[in-house]
Design a protein around this motif. Sequence first.
Motif, mmCIF file in Angstrom:
data_model
loop_
_atom_site.group_PDB
_atom_site.id
_atom_site.type_symbol
_atom_site.label_atom_id
_atom_site.label_comp_id
_atom_site.label_asym_id
_atom_site.label_seq_id
_atom_site.Cartn_x
_atom_site.Cartn_y
_atom_site.Cartn_z
ATOM 1 N N ASP A 17 0.804 -1.143 -0.096
ATOM 2 C CA ASP A 17 -0.058 -0.070 -0.107
ATOM 3 C C ASP A 17 0.908 1.273 -0.003
ATOM 4 O O ASP A 17 0.602 2.250 -0.793
ATOM 5 C CB ASP A 17 -0.750 -0.015 1.288
ATOM 6 N N ILE A 21 0.795 3.941 -2.732
ATOM 7 C CA ILE A 21 0.362 5.560 -2.595
ATOM 8 C C ILE A 21 1.596 6.369 -3.082
ATOM 9 O O ILE A 21 1.357 7.631 -3.618
ATOM 10 C CB ILE A 21 0.077 5.784 -1.321
ATOM 11 N N ASP A 24 1.391 6.883 -6.704
ATOM 12 C CA ASP A 24 0.344 7.923 -7.079
ATOM 13 C C ASP A 24 0.873 9.403 -6.822
ATOM 14 O O ASP A 24 0.705 10.363 -7.757
ATOM 15 C CB ASP A 24 -1.222 7.789 -6.338
ATOM 16 N N HIS A 25 1.578 9.691 -5.742
ATOM 17 C CA HIS A 25 2.177 10.876 -5.265
ATOM 18 C C HIS A 25 3.175 11.251 -6.337
ATOM 19 O O HIS A 25 3.251 12.463 -6.454
ATOM 20 C CB HIS A 25 2.494 10.917 -3.617
ATOM 21 N N ALA A 38 2.206 12.774 3.922
ATOM 22 C CA ALA A 38 1.122 12.766 2.742
ATOM 23 C C ALA A 38 1.032 11.180 2.884
ATOM 24 O O ALA A 38 -0.479 11.078 2.639
ATOM 25 C CB ALA A 38 1.576 13.472 1.677
ATOM 26 N N VAL A 39 1.707 10.129 2.572
ATOM 27 C CA VAL A 39 1.431 9.163 2.475
ATOM 28 C C VAL A 39 0.944 8.352 3.710
ATOM 29 O O VAL A 39 0.159 7.611 3.263
ATOM 30 C CB VAL A 39 3.020 8.217 2.192
ATOM 31 N N ARG A 41 -1.162 9.988 5.625
ATOM 32 C CA ARG A 41 -2.646 10.405 5.374
ATOM 33 C C ARG A 41 -3.484 9.839 4.778
ATOM 34 O O ARG A 41 -4.516 9.386 4.929
ATOM 35 C CB ARG A 41 -2.418 11.968 5.033
ATOM 36 N N ASP A 42 -2.899 9.440 3.428
ATOM 37 C CA ASP A 42 -3.733 8.750 2.643
ATOM 38 C C ASP A 42 -3.808 7.291 2.737
ATOM 39 O O ASP A 42 -4.631 6.429 2.526
ATOM 40 C CB ASP A 42 -3.020 8.707 1.050
ATOM 41 N N LEU A 43 -2.851 6.563 3.867
ATOM 42 C CA LEU A 43 -2.798 5.434 4.348
ATOM 43 C C LEU A 43 -3.908 5.107 5.288
ATOM 44 O O LEU A 43 -4.272 4.168 5.513
ATOM 45 C CB LEU A 43 -1.621 4.735 4.717
ATOM 46 N N GLY A 44 -4.470 6.384 6.020
ATOM 47 C CA GLY A 44 -5.235 6.489 6.994
ATOM 48 C C GLY A 44 -4.494 6.132 8.387
ATOM 49 O O GLY A 44 -5.229 5.609 9.285
#
Length: 240
Positions: A17, A21, A24-25, A38-39, A41-44
């Motif tokens: 994951d 991500i 994508d970034h 930021a990674v 944050r998108d990973l939750g």
Amino acid sequence: MSATTPRARARARTMEDIVRIGRDHLAVHGAAALSLRAVARDLGVVSSAVYRYVRSRDELLTLLVIDGYTELADAVDAALAPDSADSEAPARRLRALGVAMRDWALAEPARYGLLFGTPVPGYHAPAERTVAPGTRVIGALLRILGNAYRAGLLGEPDPLPPVSPALAADLARIGAEFDLALPDWALVRGLSVWSGLIGAVSAEVFDMYGADTFTDRAEVFDRQLDNLCALAGLGDAPNG
């Protein structure tokens, strides 16, 4: 700990994951702007949790470099796999390698740029982790030439180009690294073909031609492959 345990499988999924991500970034923000926060944050998860898997931005870049080299090499291997004998139709195999590299680069311009574009300021790829995946494609190219040479299908230059003792030593080391028995002139040609292939692909990926210069860039690349096959000593026949 066994790789089959639930904890190991969960860790592997998380690493996948993170790399996904990161890809994508990379495509949206570029390599220099990659951020573990930021990674996370998108990973939750909280940012501190990501550091248990990836120690730094440079570590994330290394994972993305390895991932990119591996996927590119897998695409090249898949393009070459239908041919059972490397010594048959070497020009066709060289063209298949080039087309596979171009197709992957056009589909993944940000990842191609990470591998072959402008270096990321302050980042130095660890050789012990990146050299093996990073040399798979040039290794495939040199093996095509090596098998063509053994089959008597590689034209020899006349006269032979001069090679200094220092360059000869470098070429011997490269030949040993790839387990190739190629003469110096053939290895030099292989390096020239490799740099020419990178240049041709990069010119298209980074839009160096200009938007209105060529109507059909695929045909331009096809003619460049003609020239690279001739440079390799495989003649100018596309299927030779």
